[in-house]
Design an enzyme around this catalytic site. Structure first.
Site, mmCIF file in Angstrom:
data_model
loop_
_atom_site.group_PDB
_atom_site.id
_atom_site.type_symbol
_atom_site.label_atom_id
_atom_site.label_comp_id
_atom_site.label_asym_id
_atom_site.label_seq_id
_atom_site.Cartn_x
_atom_site.Cartn_y
_atom_site.Cartn_z
ATOM 1 N N LYS A 143 66.238 41.860 47.280
ATOM 2 C CA LYS A 143 65.626 41.455 45.850
ATOM 3 C C LYS A 143 66.367 40.296 45.621
ATOM 4 O O LYS A 143 65.834 39.198 45.192
ATOM 5 C CB LYS A 143 65.883 42.451 44.920
ATOM 6 C CG LYS A 143 65.542 42.052 43.427
ATOM 7 C CD LYS A 143 65.607 43.330 42.413
ATOM 8 C CE LYS A 143 67.032 43.299 41.936
ATOM 9 N NZ LYS A 143 67.416 42.544 40.797
ATOM 10 N N ASN A 144 67.686 40.278 45.461
ATOM 11 C CA ASN A 144 68.473 39.369 44.865
ATOM 12 C C ASN A 144 68.687 38.060 45.598
ATOM 13 O O ASN A 144 69.176 36.925 45.128
ATOM 14 C CB ASN A 144 69.679 39.726 44.257
ATOM 15 C CG ASN A 144 69.714 40.486 43.264
ATOM 16 O OD1 ASN A 144 68.815 40.640 42.654
ATOM 17 N ND2 ASN A 144 70.857 41.473 42.935
ATOM 18 N N ARG A 187 61.720 48.000 39.564
ATOM 19 C CA ARG A 187 61.909 46.641 39.583
ATOM 20 C C ARG A 187 62.595 46.260 40.740
ATOM 21 O O ARG A 187 62.684 45.082 41.197
ATOM 22 C CB ARG A 187 62.660 46.004 38.589
ATOM 23 C CG ARG A 187 62.056 46.209 37.039
ATOM 24 C CD ARG A 187 63.121 45.773 36.030
ATOM 25 N NE ARG A 187 63.811 44.636 36.335
ATOM 26 C CZ ARG A 187 64.956 43.851 35.987
ATOM 27 N NH1 ARG A 187 65.382 44.471 34.897
ATOM 28 N NH2 ARG A 187 65.268 43.075 36.467
ATOM 29 N N ARG A 232 75.408 38.705 29.348
ATOM 30 C CA ARG A 232 74.650 37.900 30.489
ATOM 31 C C ARG A 232 74.717 36.491 30.003
ATOM 32 O O ARG A 232 73.316 35.798 29.770
ATOM 33 C CB ARG A 232 73.445 38.484 31.006
ATOM 34 C CG ARG A 232 73.903 39.731 31.587
ATOM 35 C CD ARG A 232 72.759 40.333 32.345
ATOM 36 N NE ARG A 232 72.785 39.926 33.793
ATOM 37 C CZ ARG A 232 71.942 40.048 34.748
ATOM 38 N NH1 ARG A 232 71.176 41.214 34.479
ATOM 39 N NH2 ARG A 232 71.837 39.695 35.678
ATOM 40 N N ASP A 234 76.130 29.899 30.024
ATOM 41 C CA ASP A 234 76.854 28.629 29.687
ATOM 42 C C ASP A 234 77.219 27.940 30.938
ATOM 43 O O ASP A 234 77.420 26.711 31.200
ATOM 44 C CB ASP A 234 78.151 28.801 28.795
ATOM 45 C CG ASP A 234 78.846 29.910 29.429
ATOM 46 O OD1 ASP A 234 78.356 31.030 30.056
ATOM 47 O OD2 ASP A 234 80.098 29.909 29.163
ATOM 48 N N ASP A 261 76.235 46.441 41.628
ATOM 49 C CA ASP A 261 75.204 46.779 41.784
ATOM 50 C C ASP A 261 75.306 48.083 42.291
ATOM 51 O O ASP A 261 74.207 48.963 42.615
ATOM 52 C CB ASP A 261 74.399 46.161 42.273
ATOM 53 C CG ASP A 261 74.042 44.531 41.632
ATOM 54 O OD1 ASP A 261 74.430 44.836 40.447
ATOM 55 O OD2 ASP A 261 73.541 43.736 41.983
ATOM 56 N N CYS A 310 70.875 41.717 28.414
ATOM 57 C CA CYS A 310 69.961 42.748 28.736
ATOM 58 C C CYS A 310 70.527 43.910 28.672
ATOM 59 O O CYS A 310 71.983 43.895 28.228
ATOM 60 C CB CYS A 310 69.479 42.434 30.184
ATOM 61 S SG CYS A 310 70.635 42.499 31.274
HETATM 62 N N1 EPU Z 1 78.698 34.760 33.217
HETATM 63 C C1 EPU Z 1 78.756 34.056 32.080
HETATM 64 N N2 EPU Z 1 78.286 32.667 32.233
HETATM 65 C C2 EPU Z 1 77.463 32.374 33.025
HETATM 66 C C3 EPU Z 1 76.865 32.994 33.899
HETATM 67 C C4 EPU Z 1 77.518 34.252 34.130
HETATM 68 O O1 EPU Z 1 79.710 34.344 31.243
HETATM 69 O O2 EPU Z 1 76.862 31.198 32.749
HETATM 70 C C5 EPU Z 1 78.945 36.182 33.112
HETATM 71 C C6 EPU Z 1 77.921 37.373 32.969
HETATM 72 O O3 EPU Z 1 77.657 37.391 31.654
HETATM 73 C C7 EPU Z 1 78.517 38.123 33.745
HETATM 74 C C8 EPU Z 1 79.263 37.726 35.014
HETATM 75 O O4 EPU Z 1 79.493 36.311 34.534
HETATM 76 O O5 EPU Z 1 79.315 39.116 32.797
HETATM 77 C C9 EPU Z 1 78.347 37.814 36.219
HETATM 78 O O6 EPU Z 1 77.337 37.220 36.316
HETATM 79 P P1 EPU Z 1 76.696 36.408 37.521
HETATM 80 O O7 EPU Z 1 76.104 35.187 37.000
HETATM 81 O O8 EPU Z 1 77.487 36.406 38.642
HETATM 82 O O9 EPU Z 1 75.393 37.230 37.774
HETATM 83 P P2 EPU Z 1 73.886 37.021 37.880
HETATM 84 O O10 EPU Z 1 73.551 35.878 38.483
HETATM 85 O O11 EPU Z 1 73.270 37.110 36.481
HETATM 86 C C10 EPU Z 1 73.413 38.366 39.889
HETATM 87 C C11 EPU Z 1 72.396 39.650 40.111
HETATM 88 C C12 EPU Z 1 72.935 41.107 39.723
HETATM 89 C C13 EPU Z 1 74.390 41.292 40.209
HETATM 90 C C14 EPU Z 1 75.376 40.072 39.888
HETATM 91 C C15 EPU Z 1 76.422 40.089 40.032
HETATM 92 C C16 EPU Z 1 70.324 38.575 40.369
HETATM 93 C C17 EPU Z 1 68.823 38.440 40.085
HETATM 94 N N3 EPU Z 1 71.102 39.395 39.740
HETATM 95 O O12 EPU Z 1 73.300 38.531 38.355
HETATM 96 O O13 EPU Z 1 72.090 41.875 40.166
HETATM 97 O O14 EPU Z 1 74.831 42.229 39.600
HETATM 98 O O15 EPU Z 1 74.762 38.845 40.374
HETATM 99 O O16 EPU Z 1 76.823 40.454 41.619
HETATM 100 O O17 EPU Z 1 70.722 37.925 41.568
HETATM 101 C C18 EPU Z 1 71.013 43.994 39.902
HETATM 102 O O18 EPU Z 1 70.202 43.589 41.064
HETATM 103 O O19 EPU Z 1 70.682 45.074 39.379
HETATM 104 C C19 EPU Z 1 71.814 42.780 39.165
HETATM 105 C C20 EPU Z 1 71.773 42.980 37.791
#
Ligand code: EPU
Length: 433
Positions: A18-19, A393, A118, A121, A301, A113
């Site tokens: 998915k991701n 989802r 999340r 920035d 995850d 969420c």
């Molecule tokens: N964060 C920030 N600022 C940013 C971006 C992230 O503070 O600009 C923080 C987030 O708030 C969070 C942490 O950094 O606390 C990790 O966020 P990251 O950006 O790494 O995660 P993401 O890209 O939002 C993806 C997956 C998630 C998975 C995470 C970590 C997708 C669509 N989602 O999220 O998957 O948990 O990486 O591996 O790829 C799921 O599939 O259930 C899921 C939530």
């Protein structure tokens, strides 16, 4: 409705990740011609992303079985509205490709969420470093750049989404972008491989320093999405919890390093092959401590699913959640089933119990939902898991796959439940009367 107690046995095949699929779909925007993605799972988030692309003016549709065709050659709009972004946060990854392709993007603010605030920035600061002007207002992020210019970008945290969005913004920038402290997840490598097969020039994906040399054009390509390591891990844990014997096929053992290590530490027999993992589980799990971390650490995850398993362990385990602040919300649900878990901040202390009992529980989010379904497999009696839309989802044919291994799960609609309840009340009433 899950009748617990069945032992899982047999072979099961993992769907595409998915991701990764969601990001490749966004990346396909960057091509001049159509891309064909193979192995895309038919799950709710993918259909939401298809809707996002269609509304941007990009044709995206499943042609045969798991082949998704995306044609970005027509006129593309630069705006993604709130009703779509609010359905799925991940659609924020269209920002980078739209900015690179059109020089402009207007995307609704995704907000937090159920699992955390999340923030985005790091995505936005990265775009600014490449020369984009970012404006926020009326619930939208507006990014504009006449030209994006490559530069070093140091991420304060190895965010998966920020690394992906920046890679996609940088592929057509002038000069070289170096993303330092980049995320190293297998999905990042998959995205880089996909972009390279479109004509991009990216090196170092999978390490914490990614070099993107800008190119002028990208063409459509045919590409197969990697297997879903989280789905693979979920099946392995499901088997462990049911004391089963299962071969998980179409899995990449090298993407599951820390997960396999922790399952071995918990006492299970794990056998790795080229593209499959076998688990033989005939004992109660041993207690194990886990800390979720960016890859190659233990994935957040799989934290809920692992917590479910450890709630039945012989001894006390501690899980520390380092990625998302709200991922323990499901503890109150699983404790309704008789597990003994208490949380303090980002730590959960899990006192293993011998048996859990079926109960009525509610999914707070996708992975916690999977954890609760796994709890139902091990519980005595029947477990009713509500709001399984969250699970749909991200998992393709989840209950069918588990049933094929011997589970007893039935999807029951609200309507059928109400009718059954009314019927039982009627029978109860007439008996009393
Ligand atoms: N964060 C920030 N600022 C940013 C971006 C992230 O503070 O600009 C923080 C987030 O708030 C969070 C942490 O950094 O606390 C990790 O966020 P990251 O950006 O790494 O995660 P993401 O890209 O939002 C993806 C997956 C998630 C998975 C995470 C970590 C997708 C669509 N989602 O999220 O998957 O948990 O990486 O591996 O790829 C799921 O599939 O259930 C899921 C939530």
């Amino acid at each position: 409705m899950i009748k617990g107690g069945n032992r899982l046995e047999g072979n099961i095949s993992v769907s595409g990740a998915k991701n990764s699929a969601l990001k490749l779909m966004a990346a396909a925007i960057l091509g001049d011609s159509k891309s064909i993605l193979q192995g895309v799972p038919k799950i709710r988030d993918v259909f939401t992303m298809i809707e996002v692309l269609n509304r941007l003016g990009i044709r995206a549709e499943f042609k045969e079985d798991d082949q998704l065709v995306i044609d970005p050659s027509g006129k593309i709009s630069c705006e993604a509205s709130y009703d779509l972004i609010s359905q799925m946060r991940a659609s924020i990854v269209v920002l980078g490709p739209l900015l690179a392709k059109l020089g402009e993007a207007r995307v609704a603010m995704p907000g937090g969420c159920n699992i955390g605030s999340r923030k985005i920035d790091l995505h936005l600061r990265g775009f600014e470093s490449l020369g984009a002007q970012i404006d926020m207002g009326q619930g939208y992020i507006q990014a504009k750049a006449d030209i994006l210019v490559g530069t070093p970008v140091l991420l304060a945290f190895p965010s998966v989404g920020a690394t992906e969005n920046l890679m996609m913004a940088a592929v057509k920038a002038k000069g070289v972008t170096i993303i330092e402290n980049a995320a190293r997840e297998p999905e990042i490598v998959d995205l880089a491989n996909f972009l390279n097969s479109m004509g991009a020039d990216i090196e170092g994906a999978g390490t914490s320093s990614i070099k993107v040399q800008g190119v002028t054009t990208l063409k459509g390509t045919k590409y197969r999405v990697i297997p879903d390591r989280i789905e693979a891990g979920t099946f392995l844990i499901a088997c462990a919890i049911s004391k089963g014997n299962v071969i998980v096929e179409n899995a990449c053992p090298e993407h599951l390093g820390m997960v396999l290590r922790k399952l071995r530490d918990a006492g299970f027999d794990i056998q790795e092959q080229d593209a499959s993992v076998r688990i033989i589980a005939d004992t109660r799990p041993k207690a194990v401590d886990i800390a979720t971390l960016p890859y190659p650490g233990f994935p957040t995850d799989l934290q809920a699913q692992m917590m479910t398993l450890l709630s039945l362990a012989d001894g006390t385990s501690v899980i520390t959640e380092n990625i998302f602040e709200n991922r323990f919300v499901f503890v109150s649900e699983i404790n309704k089933m008789g597990s003994n878990i208490r949380t303090q901040g980002q730590h959960a202390v899990i006192e293993g119990v011998e048996q859990i009992e079926g109960a009525r529980v509610r999914c707070p989010d996708l992975r916690a939902g999977a954890g609760l379904i796994l709890a139902g497999l091990a519980a005595k009696g029947t477990t009713e898991v509500e709001e399984i839309g969250h699970v749909e989802r991200g998992y393709e044919k989840f209950e069918q796959k588990l049933n094929r291994l011997g589970a007893d799960i039935q999807k029951v609609s609200e309507e059928i439940k109400e009718t059954a309840k009314a019927a039982s009340e009627f029978v109860g009433g007439s008996e009393k009367g």
